[in-house]
Design a protein around this motif. Structure first.
Motif, PDB file in Angstrom:
ATOM      1  N   GLY A  43      37.575  -6.097  27.327  1.00  0.00           N
ATOM      2  CA  GLY A  43      37.064  -5.397  26.164  1.00  0.00           C
ATOM      3  C   GLY A  43      35.735  -4.700  26.459  1.00  0.00           C
ATOM      4  N   GLY A  44      35.314  -3.871  25.518  1.00  0.00           N
ATOM      5  CA  GLY A  44      34.059  -3.171  25.696  1.00  0.00           C
ATOM      6  C   GLY A  44      33.887  -2.071  24.677  1.00  0.00           C
ATOM      7  N   LEU A  45      32.898  -1.237  24.924  1.00  0.00           N
ATOM      8  CA  LEU A  45      32.584  -0.110  24.047  1.00  0.00           C
ATOM      9  C   LEU A  45      33.094   1.174  24.687  1.00  0.00           C
ATOM     10  N   VAL A  46      33.814   1.957  23.921  1.00  0.00           N
ATOM     11  CA  VAL A  46      34.373   3.208  24.434  1.00  0.00           C
ATOM     12  C   VAL A  46      34.336   4.251  23.324  1.00  0.00           C
ATOM     13  N   GLN A  47      34.227   5.498  23.718  1.00  0.00           N
ATOM     14  CA  GLN A  47      34.243   6.578  22.727  1.00  0.00           C
ATOM     15  C   GLN A  47      35.676   6.885  22.300  1.00  0.00           C
ATOM     16  N   ALA A  48      35.800   7.423  21.119  1.00  0.00           N
ATOM     17  CA  ALA A  48      37.115   7.821  20.629  1.00  0.00           C
ATOM     18  C   ALA A  48      37.771   8.771  21.626  1.00  0.00           C
ATOM     19  N   GLY A  49      39.045   8.546  21.861  1.00  0.00           N
ATOM     20  CA  GLY A  49      39.782   9.333  22.841  1.00  0.00           C
ATOM     21  C   GLY A  49      39.809   8.706  24.221  1.00  0.00           C
ATOM     22  N   GLY A  50      38.990   7.700  24.420  1.00  0.00           N
ATOM     23  CA  GLY A  50      38.910   7.050  25.714  1.00  0.00           C
ATOM     24  C   GLY A  50      39.979   5.987  25.909  1.00  0.00           C
ATOM     25  N   SER A  51      39.853   5.275  27.025  1.00  0.00           N
ATOM     26  CA  SER A  51      40.847   4.272  27.402  1.00  0.00           C
ATOM     27  C   SER A  51      40.185   2.973  27.822  1.00  0.00           C
ATOM     28  N   LEU A  52      40.922   1.890  27.645  1.00  0.00           N
ATOM     29  CA  LEU A  52      40.528   0.577  28.133  1.00  0.00           C
ATOM     30  C   LEU A  52      41.786  -0.160  28.553  1.00  0.00           C
ATOM     31  N   ARG A  53      41.635  -1.096  29.472  1.00  0.00           N
ATOM     32  CA  ARG A  53      42.749  -1.966  29.832  1.00  0.00           C
ATOM     33  C   ARG A  53      42.333  -3.413  29.653  1.00  0.00           C
ATOM     34  N   LEU A  54      43.061  -4.105  28.832  1.00  0.00           N
ATOM     35  CA  LEU A  54      42.834  -5.528  28.623  1.00  0.00           C
ATOM     36  C   LEU A  54      43.747  -6.321  29.538  1.00  0.00           C
ATOM     37  N   SER A  55      43.252  -7.478  29.948  1.00  0.00           N
ATOM     38  CA  SER A  55      44.036  -8.380  30.787  1.00  0.00           C
ATOM     39  C   SER A  55      44.089  -9.754  30.146  1.00  0.00           C
ATOM     40  N   CYS A  56      45.197 -10.434  30.367  1.00  0.00           N
ATOM     41  CA  CYS A  56      45.332 -11.811  29.901  1.00  0.00           C
ATOM     42  C   CYS A  56      45.976 -12.616  31.014  1.00  0.00           C
ATOM     43  N   ALA A  57      45.188 -13.449  31.649  1.00  0.00           N
ATOM     44  CA  ALA A  57      45.691 -14.298  32.725  1.00  0.00           C
ATOM     45  C   ALA A  57      46.166 -15.617  32.134  1.00  0.00           C
ATOM     46  N   ALA A  58      47.381 -15.991  32.485  1.00  0.00           N
ATOM     47  CA  ALA A  58      47.990 -17.175  31.908  1.00  0.00           C
ATOM     48  C   ALA A  58      48.253 -18.232  32.972  1.00  0.00           C
ATOM     49  N   SER A  59      48.115 -19.475  32.577  1.00  0.00           N
ATOM     50  CA  SER A  59      48.463 -20.577  33.457  1.00  0.00           C
ATOM     51  C   SER A  59      49.191 -21.636  32.642  1.00  0.00           C
ATOM     52  N   GLY A  60      50.134 -22.298  33.277  1.00  0.00           N
ATOM     53  CA  GLY A  60      50.857 -23.360  32.601  1.00  0.00           C
ATOM     54  C   GLY A  60      52.076 -22.914  31.827  1.00  0.00           C
ATOM     55  N   LEU A  61      52.374 -21.628  31.841  1.00  0.00           N
ATOM     56  CA  LEU A  61      53.536 -21.128  31.119  1.00  0.00           C
ATOM     57  C   LEU A  61      54.798 -21.219  31.973  1.00  0.00           C
ATOM     58  N   SER A  62      55.917 -21.347  31.303  1.00  0.00           N
ATOM     59  CA  SER A  62      57.213 -21.217  31.974  1.00  0.00           C
ATOM     60  C   SER A  62      57.602 -19.754  31.900  1.00  0.00           C
ATOM     61  N   PHE A  63      57.189 -18.990  32.882  1.00  0.00           N
ATOM     62  CA  PHE A  63      57.264 -17.540  32.766  1.00  0.00           C
ATOM     63  C   PHE A  63      58.686 -17.007  32.672  1.00  0.00           C
ATOM     64  N   SER A  64      59.639 -17.730  33.176  1.00  0.00           N
ATOM     65  CA  SER A  64      61.012 -17.222  33.123  1.00  0.00           C
ATOM     66  C   SER A  64      61.504 -17.086  31.687  1.00  0.00           C
ATOM     67  N   SER A  65      60.927 -17.837  30.765  1.00  0.00           N
ATOM     68  CA  SER A  65      61.383 -17.787  29.383  1.00  0.00           C
ATOM     69  C   SER A  65      60.278 -17.425  28.400  1.00  0.00           C
ATOM     70  N   ALA A  66      59.112 -17.084  28.897  1.00  0.00           N
ATOM     71  CA  ALA A  66      57.960 -16.876  28.023  1.00  0.00           C
ATOM     72  C   ALA A  66      57.985 -15.526  27.304  1.00  0.00           C
ATOM     73  N   THR A  67      57.257 -15.479  26.232  1.00  0.00           N
ATOM     74  CA  THR A  67      56.960 -14.248  25.515  1.00  0.00           C
ATOM     75  C   THR A  67      55.447 -14.182  25.369  1.00  0.00           C
ATOM     76  N   MET A  68      54.875 -13.034  25.675  1.00  0.00           N
ATOM     77  CA  MET A  68      53.434 -12.881  25.535  1.00  0.00           C
ATOM     78  C   MET A  68      53.128 -11.647  24.700  1.00  0.00           C
ATOM     79  N   GLY A  69      52.079 -11.760  23.920  1.00  0.00           N
ATOM     80  CA  GLY A  69      51.760 -10.653  23.031  1.00  0.00           C
ATOM     81  C   GLY A  69      50.272 -10.452  22.863  1.00  0.00           C
ATOM     82  N   TRP A  70      49.945  -9.343  22.245  1.00  0.00           N
ATOM     83  CA  TRP A  70      48.581  -9.022  21.868  1.00  0.00           C
ATOM     84  C   TRP A  70      48.525  -8.833  20.358  1.00  0.00           C
ATOM     85  N   PHE A  71      47.499  -9.419  19.780  1.00  0.00           N
ATOM     86  CA  PHE A  71      47.207  -9.243  18.364  1.00  0.00           C
ATOM     87  C   PHE A  71      45.752  -8.803  18.252  1.00  0.00           C
ATOM     88  N   ARG A  72      45.392  -8.285  17.105  1.00  0.00           N
ATOM     89  CA  ARG A  72      43.994  -7.891  16.914  1.00  0.00           C
ATOM     90  C   ARG A  72      43.553  -8.175  15.494  1.00  0.00           C
TER      91      ARG A  72
END
Length: 126
Positions: free
Chosen positions: A8-37
């Motif tokens: 996250g951070g501060l950006v001007q309108a029209g700009g871009s950002l990339r968020l990351s979410c590193a996960a541990s302990g999940l059963s990735f073969s069956s997992a679902t991951m999402g973003w909320f705000r």
């Protein structure tokens, strides 16, 4: 299960950002991951989600065409690439996960997700 959100951070309108979410302990073969705000004074809302089993992706109408969710299997990480940002995208962004497959109609339902990251603040200035 642990989720660590960043980017996250501060950006001007029209700009871009990339968020990351590193996960541990999940059963990735069956997992679902999402973003909320959650914007100030508003309820938390769905942004995007990806289902690991079939790589299906889902977006809220407000971000469709501007945001892209992706995953890196090797790093157990999910990303949210946010382009053409608008001031109304200002919010704390949370990643969430479930160790089971979530059906299409429930991908945007917060109650479906068992694990939540700490949130990362995105501020878009006009």
């Amino acid at each position: 299960v642990q989720l660590q959100a960043s980017g996250g951070g501060l950006v001007q309108a029209g700009g871009s950002l990339r968020l990351s979410c590193a996960a541990s302990g999940l059963s990735f073969s069956s997992a679902t991951m999402g973003w909320f705000r959650q914007a100030p004074g508003k309820e938390r809302e769905f942004v995007a989600a990806v289902r690991w089993s079939d790589r299906s992706k889902f977006y809220s109408d407000s971000v469709k065409g501007r945001f892209t969710i992706s995953r890196d299997n090797a790093k157990n990480t999910v990303y949210l690439q946010m382009n053409s940002l608008k001031p109304e995208d200002t919010a704390i962004y949370y990643c969430a996960a479930r160790n089971r497959r979530v059906i299409n109609s429930a991908m945007g339902d917060m109650a479906m997700y068992d694990y939540w990251g700490q949130g990362t603040l995105v501020t878009v200035s006009s």
